[in-house]
Write an enzyme that holds these catalytic residues in place. Structure first.
Site, PDB file in Angstrom:
ATOM      1  N   CYS A 138       0.859  -1.190   0.000  1.00  0.00           N
ATOM      2  CA  CYS A 138       0.000   0.000   0.000  1.00  0.00           C
ATOM      3  C   CYS A 138       0.891   1.235   0.000  1.00  0.00           C
ATOM      4  CB  CYS A 138      -0.992  -0.025   1.162  1.00  0.00           C
ATOM      5  SG  CYS A 138      -0.247   0.024   2.798  1.00  0.00           S
ATOM      6  N   ASN A 161       2.156   1.552   4.405  1.00  0.00           N
ATOM      7  CA  ASN A 161       2.489   0.291   5.096  1.00  0.00           C
ATOM      8  C   ASN A 161       2.154   0.345   6.595  1.00  0.00           C
ATOM      9  OD1 ASN A 161       5.410  -1.849   5.653  1.00  0.00           O
ATOM     10  ND2 ASN A 161       3.347  -2.447   5.156  1.00  0.00           N
ATOM     11  N   CYS A 168      -1.635   0.892   7.357  1.00  0.00           N
ATOM     12  CA  CYS A 168      -3.069   0.572   7.438  1.00  0.00           C
ATOM     13  C   CYS A 168      -3.415  -0.689   6.641  1.00  0.00           C
ATOM     14  CB  CYS A 168      -3.923   1.742   6.958  1.00  0.00           C
ATOM     15  SG  CYS A 168      -3.826   3.196   8.020  1.00  0.00           S
ATOM     16  N   ARG A 169      -3.473  -0.570   5.324  1.00  0.00           N
ATOM     17  CA  ARG A 169      -4.046  -1.652   4.518  1.00  0.00           C
ATOM     18  C   ARG A 169      -3.136  -2.863   4.363  1.00  0.00           C
ATOM     19  NH1 ARG A 169      -5.059   2.173  -0.465  1.00  0.00           N
ATOM     20  NH2 ARG A 169      -3.191   3.047   0.503  1.00  0.00           N
ATOM     21  N   SER A 170      -1.889  -2.672   3.919  1.00  0.00           N
ATOM     22  CA  SER A 170      -1.068  -3.857   3.607  1.00  0.00           C
ATOM     23  C   SER A 170      -0.655  -4.678   4.829  1.00  0.00           C
ATOM     24  CB  SER A 170       0.134  -3.498   2.726  1.00  0.00           C
ATOM     25  OG  SER A 170       1.023  -2.613   3.373  1.00  0.00           O
ATOM     26  N   ASP A 210      -8.001   3.930   0.865  1.00  0.00           N
ATOM     27  CA  ASP A 210      -7.110   4.309   1.963  1.00  0.00           C
ATOM     28  C   ASP A 210      -7.951   4.797   3.147  1.00  0.00           C
ATOM     29  OD1 ASP A 210      -5.234   5.378   3.589  1.00  0.00           O
ATOM     30  OD2 ASP A 210      -4.272   6.596   2.052  1.00  0.00           O
TER      31      ASP A 210
HETATM   32  P1  4NP Z   1      -1.874   2.864   4.059  1.00  0.00           P
HETATM   33  O1  4NP Z   1      -2.493   4.240   4.618  1.00  0.00           O
HETATM   34  O2  4NP Z   1      -1.300   3.175   2.707  1.00  0.00           O
HETATM   35  O3  4NP Z   1      -3.063   1.951   3.973  1.00  0.00           O
HETATM   36  O4  4NP Z   1      -0.837   2.437   5.069  1.00  0.00           O
HETATM   37  C1  4NP Z   1      -1.778   5.420   4.707  1.00  0.00           C
HETATM   38  C2  4NP Z   1      -0.974   5.629   5.804  1.00  0.00           C
HETATM   39  C3  4NP Z   1      -0.283   6.833   5.927  1.00  0.00           C
HETATM   40  C4  4NP Z   1      -0.381   7.792   4.960  1.00  0.00           C
HETATM   41  C5  4NP Z   1      -1.164   7.575   3.851  1.00  0.00           C
HETATM   42  C6  4NP Z   1      -1.855   6.383   3.729  1.00  0.00           C
HETATM   43  N1  4NP Z   1       0.310   9.029   5.112  1.00  0.00           N
HETATM   44  O5  4NP Z   1       0.086   9.926   4.280  1.00  0.00           O
HETATM   45  O6  4NP Z   1       1.096   9.179   6.052  1.00  0.00           O
END
Ligand code: 4NP
Length: 160
Positions: free
Chosen positions: A9, A12, A14-16, A125
């Site tokens: 993702c 790294n 939340c989703r992955s 996201d």
């Molecule tokens: P992820 O979510 O891609 O599912 O881990 C996010 C986590 C942090 C950020 C964006 C998306 N960020 O902008 O810090």
């Protein structure tokens, strides 16, 4: 030789890592852990070395899943190490494909390719949203990771 699976993702956190935790759960449940190497990473460097987002972890715990991971960034070598790479959305897909060698070992498929309810849609996201978003992501990743394991077992002749 282990079957190597990587979830990708943006951050790294939340989703992955959740996809990794859910996939690990299905693999353990089927007694197939020794056949797999499972990991996750982000296309961005914002959260290297961090544990998963506390809201994701709390939501997963309410659903009975406990997991952990330390954030790392995707690297081009991942294309030659892993057998399956599962980006969560179109943006993750495009960002990694821009780094692909000419003949990658990995088969790259969007995570929801395996979601019968909405094949090839993005896993959205949840980072800037509310609790509902985390539960929706949990539900779609639960369906998608279970179907991914079925697909890999069928393809690799495992777990019969
Ligand atoms: P992820 O979510 O891609 O599912 O881990 C996010 C986590 C942090 C950020 C964006 C998306 N960020 O902008 O810090």
């Amino acid at each position: 030789m282990k079957i190597k699976v990587l979830f990708v993702c943006l951050g790294n956190i939340c989703r992955s890592p959740l996809a990794e935790g859910l996939f690990r759960h299905w693999v353990q449940e089927k007694g197939l852990s020794s056949y797999f190497e499972i990991d996750s990473c982000g296309t961005a460097a914002y959260h290297i070395g961090e544990h998963p987002d506390a809201r994701s972890v709390a939501n997963a715990a309410r659903n009975g899943l406990h997991y952990d991971h330390l954030g790392r960034q995707f690297e081009p070598q991942d294309f030659m190490h892993f057998d399956y790479i599962l980006p969560m959305d179109d943006s993750n897909y495009e960002d990694i494909m821009a780094l692909s060698p000419v003949s990658p070992k990995a088969k790259v498929l969007k995570m929801r390719h395996f979601d019968k309810e909405a094949p090839d849609e993005d896993v959205p996201d949840p980072y800037h949203g509310g609790e509902k978003g985390f539960q929706e992501v949990f539900d779609m990743l639960k369906r998608s990771t279970a179907a991914l394991l079925e697909y890999i077992c069928k393809t690799q002749g495992l777990g019969k």
